[in-house]
Design a protein around this motif. Sequence first.
Motif, PDB file in Angstrom:
ATOM      1  N   MET A 144       0.831  -1.202   0.000  1.00 59.66           N
ATOM      2  CA  MET A 144       0.000   0.000   0.000  1.00 59.66           C
ATOM      3  C   MET A 144       0.870   1.258   0.000  1.00 59.66           C
ATOM      4  SD  MET A 144      -3.226  -0.670  -0.159  1.00 59.66           S
ATOM      5  CE  MET A 144      -3.947   0.829   0.506  1.00 59.66           C
ATOM      6  N   ASN A 145       1.950   1.275   0.796  1.00 61.64           N
ATOM      7  CA  ASN A 145       2.842   2.435   0.830  1.00 61.64           C
ATOM      8  C   ASN A 145       3.515   2.645  -0.529  1.00 61.64           C
ATOM      9  OD1 ASN A 145       2.242   2.903   3.541  1.00 61.64           O
ATOM     10  ND2 ASN A 145       3.924   1.598   4.263  1.00 61.64           N
ATOM     11  N   ALA A 146       3.964   1.555  -1.135  1.00 58.90           N
ATOM     12  CA  ALA A 146       4.586   1.673  -2.458  1.00 58.90           C
ATOM     13  C   ALA A 146       3.589   2.195  -3.484  1.00 58.90           C
ATOM     14  CB  ALA A 146       5.142   0.315  -2.886  1.00 58.90           C
ATOM     15  N   LEU A 147       2.369   1.708  -3.400  1.00 60.03           N
ATOM     16  CA  LEU A 147       1.342   2.179  -4.325  1.00 60.03           C
ATOM     17  C   LEU A 147       1.029   3.654  -4.107  1.00 60.03           C
ATOM     18  CD1 LEU A 147      -0.724   1.545  -6.530  1.00 60.03           C
ATOM     19  CD2 LEU A 147      -2.313   0.795  -4.739  1.00 60.03           C
ATOM     20  N   LYS A 148       0.988   4.078  -2.838  1.00 60.20           N
ATOM     21  CA  LYS A 148       0.730   5.483  -2.529  1.00 60.20           C
ATOM     22  C   LYS A 148       1.832   6.383  -3.090  1.00 60.20           C
ATOM     23  CE  LYS A 148      -0.278   8.514   1.399  1.00 60.20           C
ATOM     24  NZ  LYS A 148      -0.410   8.600   2.875  1.00 60.20           N
ATOM     25  N   LEU A 149       3.100   5.961  -2.960  1.00 64.76           N
ATOM     26  CA  LEU A 149       4.218   6.733  -3.498  1.00 64.76           C
ATOM     27  C   LEU A 149       4.151   6.814  -5.026  1.00 64.76           C
ATOM     28  CD1 LEU A 149       6.836   8.238  -2.814  1.00 64.76           C
ATOM     29  CD2 LEU A 149       8.043   6.037  -2.980  1.00 64.76           C
ATOM     30  N   GLN A 150       3.803   5.703  -5.641  1.00 64.71           N
ATOM     31  CA  GLN A 150       3.660   5.702  -7.094  1.00 64.71           C
ATOM     32  C   GLN A 150       2.552   6.653  -7.539  1.00 64.71           C
ATOM     33  OE1 GLN A 150       3.075   1.675  -8.350  1.00 64.71           O
ATOM     34  NE2 GLN A 150       5.139   1.004  -7.790  1.00 64.71           N
ATOM     35  N   LEU A 151       1.462   6.679  -6.793  1.00 69.95           N
ATOM     36  CA  LEU A 151       0.363   7.587  -7.133  1.00 69.95           C
ATOM     37  C   LEU A 151       0.795   9.050  -7.012  1.00 69.95           C
ATOM     38  CD1 LEU A 151      -2.686   5.810  -5.440  1.00 69.95           C
ATOM     39  CD2 LEU A 151      -2.240   6.039  -7.882  1.00 69.95           C
ATOM     40  N   GLN A 152       1.583   9.361  -5.971  1.00 68.26           N
ATOM     41  CA  GLN A 152       2.078  10.738  -5.821  1.00 68.26           C
ATOM     42  C   GLN A 152       2.971  11.139  -6.994  1.00 68.26           C
ATOM     43  OE1 GLN A 152       3.985  10.805  -2.001  1.00 68.26           O
ATOM     44  NE2 GLN A 152       2.038  10.853  -0.848  1.00 68.26           N
ATOM     45  N   TRP A 203       3.010   9.867  -9.961  1.00 70.18           N
ATOM     46  CA  TRP A 203       2.173   9.948 -11.164  1.00 70.18           C
ATOM     47  C   TRP A 203       1.396  11.260 -11.200  1.00 70.18           C
ATOM     48  CZ3 TRP A 203      -3.240  10.026 -11.615  1.00 70.18           C
ATOM     49  CH2 TRP A 203      -3.737   9.888 -12.911  1.00 70.18           C
ATOM     50  N   GLU A 204       0.870  11.691 -10.035  1.00 67.12           N
ATOM     51  CA  GLU A 204       0.103  12.937  -9.965  1.00 67.12           C
ATOM     52  C   GLU A 204       1.001  14.132 -10.302  1.00 67.12           C
ATOM     53  OE1 GLU A 204      -2.700  15.375  -6.747  1.00 67.12           O
ATOM     54  OE2 GLU A 204      -1.706  13.492  -6.196  1.00 67.12           O
ATOM     55  N   GLN A 205       2.225  14.121  -9.771  1.00 62.70           N
ATOM     56  CA  GLN A 205       3.159  15.210 -10.070  1.00 62.70           C
ATOM     57  C   GLN A 205       3.514  15.232 -11.553  1.00 62.70           C
ATOM     58  OE1 GLN A 205       6.445  14.541  -7.422  1.00 62.70           O
ATOM     59  NE2 GLN A 205       5.270  15.075  -5.571  1.00 62.70           N
ATOM     60  N   ALA A 206       3.742  14.067 -12.125  1.00 62.79           N
ATOM     61  CA  ALA A 206       4.083  14.001 -13.548  1.00 62.79           C
ATOM     62  C   ALA A 206       2.930  14.508 -14.402  1.00 62.79           C
ATOM     63  CB  ALA A 206       4.456  12.570 -13.925  1.00 62.79           C
TER      64      ALA A 206
END
Length: 472
Positions: free
Chosen positions: A402-410, A412-415
Amino acid sequence: MSSTMWTDKQRGIRVSQAELLCKNVCGYYGNPAWQGFCSKCWRERARKAEVQKQDPCQKNEGTPLTFSKFEEKKSNEKGRRVNTMRRLFWGGPSPPKRESSESQINASKAYQSLEVGDFTGFLKLLRNPSSQRLQSRCTAFLNTVEAYHDLPVEKQSDLVQDFYQNIAEYFSGLSLTEAQVSQMMEHVEKLIMTRLHKWVFCHDSCDDEQKDLALQRRIRSLNWVTPQMLSVPFPDQNAAITGDPFLPAITAIIEMDAKRAPQDKLACVSKCSQHIFEALSTSNSEPANADDFLSGLIYVVLKANPPRLHSNMQYVIRFGLPHSLMAGESGYYFTNLSCAIAFIDKLDGPALNLSPEEFEGYMLQRHAPSVHRGSERKRIASETQDLLHELKGRQEKLDQAMNALKLQLQHWEQAVEAQVDDAIAKSVLLQKEITAEYEMSKCCSSSGQAVALQESVLVLRDQDSCPLDTDC
């Protein structure tokens, strides 16, 4: 059966091999449903008793029959029985014409070529001309039994067993081996009983349904019985086996109710028994013996509480092939299952090494079983602890994911935001360039029109001042 024959402080439940055999000492397996006799001896005794009961010499409304009237009545009864059997087996009041030797040879070759257990091939074989006589007999018998499905179930059982005997004699006359005759009889049984199942299973003329309910209530009331009480070898807490090793056997015995042919129900019993031996071999360092097997079978029946167990047992007894119940592995397993049901029906405190007071307390659900309760609690606690440890590890892995997924989402949002800003900036710049080009093109268009107009005026002036040059 008395409870004393079942008890043994070291091995628990015990039944000797002699107690499994027919009381008539014929060498075949007996059955509690037949009062300890095999199916053959039991039917012979039942028919003798029926003949004695229906003997017209004993009673005729208080008046003894004369010899001539007795012979006349006996002859009429015999004639009616012969006509009934001819109609059942041959489809008409007269026996069929004798087959030619060529037809018998063709039928024998066709039956010999059939592979073991190939019921589909047997059905295809019935459509061949060589099997026309067998097919007509089976069809006539099925139609007759279905037409008289209101007969008492015991009468229907006699008709089916007589049909088996008649067909077995037909196969024996085709120069088939004993194994081939047994194979063909199994196919005939499956063909006949698959169609008759809906007419004869749990018949209205018997009390099978009530006995099913009574047996289910009895088994449900004994749900507190532990494997240790039955002296069933069970894995300890240090064993590598997790869960109940008898679960495959429980599943197999429950599947019996879904089958329609008696041999398929027997196959479920055999499969259940084989799984029990496998479970015993993994749960005990010593080789499994007959006593361990019966104890394990009783435990499986108590845990499974199979649906309509009594009806299924009676169905196999009434309509199964005699040799399947009298000998072989299937006969041994089925006899043990009958003994297990008889044990459950008569189960008491001494059979479980309990006092009458303890047994009554368990039956009334006053307290949980105390025999081996400490080891049982340790086993359950160990299994629970292992389960919690496994769940904790899975939860940690889930949190990390879940933490890894949350970091990936952040990221992705910045990109995405950067791409959107860049696209907006490019769009504004492109709009300015388009506006500038449009203004420039507009100015260029206006100046071009003025120059063209001036050139046109000069040309007109030149034409008016100069004469036309004819030499040109």
